[in-house]
Design a protein around this motif. Structure first.
Motif, mmCIF file in Angstrom:
data_model
loop_
_atom_site.group_PDB
_atom_site.id
_atom_site.type_symbol
_atom_site.label_atom_id
_atom_site.label_comp_id
_atom_site.label_asym_id
_atom_site.label_seq_id
_atom_site.Cartn_x
_atom_site.Cartn_y
_atom_site.Cartn_z
ATOM 1 N N GLU A 209 -10.601 -13.128 -0.394
ATOM 2 C CA GLU A 209 -9.263 -13.614 -0.106
ATOM 3 C C GLU A 209 -8.905 -13.426 1.371
ATOM 4 O O GLU A 209 -8.192 -14.247 1.956
ATOM 5 C CB GLU A 209 -8.241 -12.906 -0.994
ATOM 6 N N LEU B 153 2.000 -12.999 -2.792
ATOM 7 C CA LEU B 153 1.460 -12.736 -1.452
ATOM 8 C C LEU B 153 0.186 -11.893 -1.521
ATOM 9 O O LEU B 153 -0.315 -11.439 -0.489
ATOM 10 C CB LEU B 153 2.508 -12.010 -0.596
ATOM 11 N N ASP B 154 -0.318 -11.694 -2.748
ATOM 12 C CA ASP B 154 -1.526 -10.877 -2.961
ATOM 13 C C ASP B 154 -1.323 -9.427 -2.553
ATOM 14 O O ASP B 154 -2.273 -8.752 -2.133
ATOM 15 C CB ASP B 154 -2.735 -11.472 -2.207
ATOM 16 N N LEU B 155 -0.100 -8.929 -2.696
ATOM 17 C CA LEU B 155 0.185 -7.546 -2.340
ATOM 18 C C LEU B 155 0.323 -6.645 -3.565
ATOM 19 O O LEU B 155 0.181 -5.425 -3.448
ATOM 20 C CB LEU B 155 1.465 -7.470 -1.498
ATOM 21 N N SER C 298 -7.764 -16.472 3.760
ATOM 22 C CA SER C 298 -6.513 -16.458 4.522
ATOM 23 C C SER C 298 -6.763 -16.645 6.007
ATOM 24 O O SER C 298 -6.022 -17.372 6.693
ATOM 25 C CB SER C 298 -5.772 -15.140 4.282
ATOM 26 N N GLN D 222 2.691 -16.634 6.073
ATOM 27 C CA GLN D 222 2.257 -16.345 4.708
ATOM 28 C C GLN D 222 0.826 -15.836 4.688
ATOM 29 O O GLN D 222 0.515 -14.850 3.997
ATOM 30 C CB GLN D 222 2.380 -17.592 3.840
ATOM 31 N N GLU D 223 -0.057 -16.488 5.431
ATOM 32 C CA GLU D 223 -1.452 -16.054 5.449
ATOM 33 C C GLU D 223 -1.615 -14.745 6.221
ATOM 34 O O GLU D 223 -2.416 -13.890 5.847
ATOM 35 C CB GLU D 223 -2.334 -17.145 6.056
ATOM 36 N N LYS E 89 -2.131 -4.039 -4.516
ATOM 37 C CA LYS E 89 -3.431 -4.705 -4.615
ATOM 38 C C LYS E 89 -4.403 -4.217 -3.554
ATOM 39 O O LYS E 89 -4.053 -4.043 -2.390
ATOM 40 C CB LYS E 89 -3.248 -6.223 -4.485
ATOM 41 N N LYS F 41 -0.950 -11.563 4.245
ATOM 42 C CA LYS F 41 -1.982 -11.140 3.305
ATOM 43 C C LYS F 41 -2.985 -10.176 3.926
ATOM 44 O O LYS F 41 -3.683 -9.459 3.207
ATOM 45 C CB LYS F 41 -2.705 -12.367 2.748
ATOM 46 N N ASN G 269 3.267 -2.822 3.592
ATOM 47 C CA ASN G 269 2.712 -3.260 4.870
ATOM 48 C C ASN G 269 2.517 -2.105 5.839
ATOM 49 O O ASN G 269 1.615 -2.122 6.680
ATOM 50 C CB ASN G 269 3.627 -4.320 5.493
#
Length: 228
Positions: free
Chosen positions: A81, A61-63, A85, A157-158, A75, A161, A25
């Motif tokens: 996506e 979490l698409d990470l 999100s 959560q969103e 990712k 992403k 992050n």
């Protein structure tokens, strides 16, 4: 996005997850970077299983991109996506703002003013990473005021992403003051009990990412999935 388990119930998986989430992050691990299960296991002095479990949570979490017999990668951004999100988050958050505007009062004022004060302090210190954490706090406060704490689970959560995009925007464009102004406008509308004004301020706030995405695509196109 800290794990919500109580401290005495934390596991090695939680620790690894939180560490890697922070690295990704904050962009110390960038889109496309390879990450080794064996190296992380050695770093934490554990077997590969808890690392594998943490990787799975990050992939959800698409990470992370986990591929059999191939290196795991941080990712890359997916335009599709990201749009998905943002749509989900906006739908939930706008309802939260409407509900929050129905609950103005002393408690709401105290909570929102405290959040905004901490954001101003982060700006004064030029601490964009702290500001990012306080952004979560502000949106959780909105859910609490709306008596919809469950909604924050979806929003968080969103939001997670697309937070890397937000981090790039905060770091490179110094947009913290602008985002603070948005938060102040949202808070003012809620405390005035004006639901539609709160939603309009929320729409403007969420739209700030449009320019950031366009800028990153132009200057760092390799951060995006070429097959998207």
């Amino acid at each position: 996005m800290r794990n919500t388990l109580a401290t005495d119930r934390r596991t090695t998986v939680d620790d690894i997850f939180d560490h890697l989430f922070g690295e990704i992050n904050s962009l110390r691990l960038r889109p496309g970077d390879r990450i080794s299960e064996a190296e992380i296991a050695a770093q934490f002095g554990v077997s590969r299983q808890p690392v594998r479990d943490a990787f799975t949570r990050l992939a959800n979490l698409d990470l992370l991109l986990i591929r059999p017999q191939r290196a795991t990668e941080v990712k890359r951004f997916s335009s599709r996506e990201v749009e998905k999100s943002r749509f989900v988050r906006a739908s939930v958050e706008f309802e939260v703002l409407r509900r929050a505007a129905g609950n103005p009062g002393a408690a709401a004022r105290k909570l929102l003013e405290a959040c905004l004060k901490r954001q101003r302090t982060a700006i004064d210190k030029g601490d964009y990473q702290k500001f990012g954490e306080l952004d979560y706090e502000f949106h959780q406060a909105l859910c609490d005021i709306a008596d919809a704490g469950f909604a924050f689970e979806v929003i968080a959560q969103e939001k997670a992403k697309v937070d890397r995009l937000c981090t790039l925007g905060l770091a490179k464009e110094d947009r913290m003051p602008q985002l603070l102004e948005d938060h102040e406008a949202i808070a003012a509308a809620i405390l005035d009990g004006d639901a539609e004004r709160a939603v309009e301020a929320g729409k403007l706030h969420l739209s700030r990412l449009d320019a950031t995405i366009a800028s990153i695509e132009a200057t760092n196109g390799h951060y995006f999935d070429p097959s998207d």
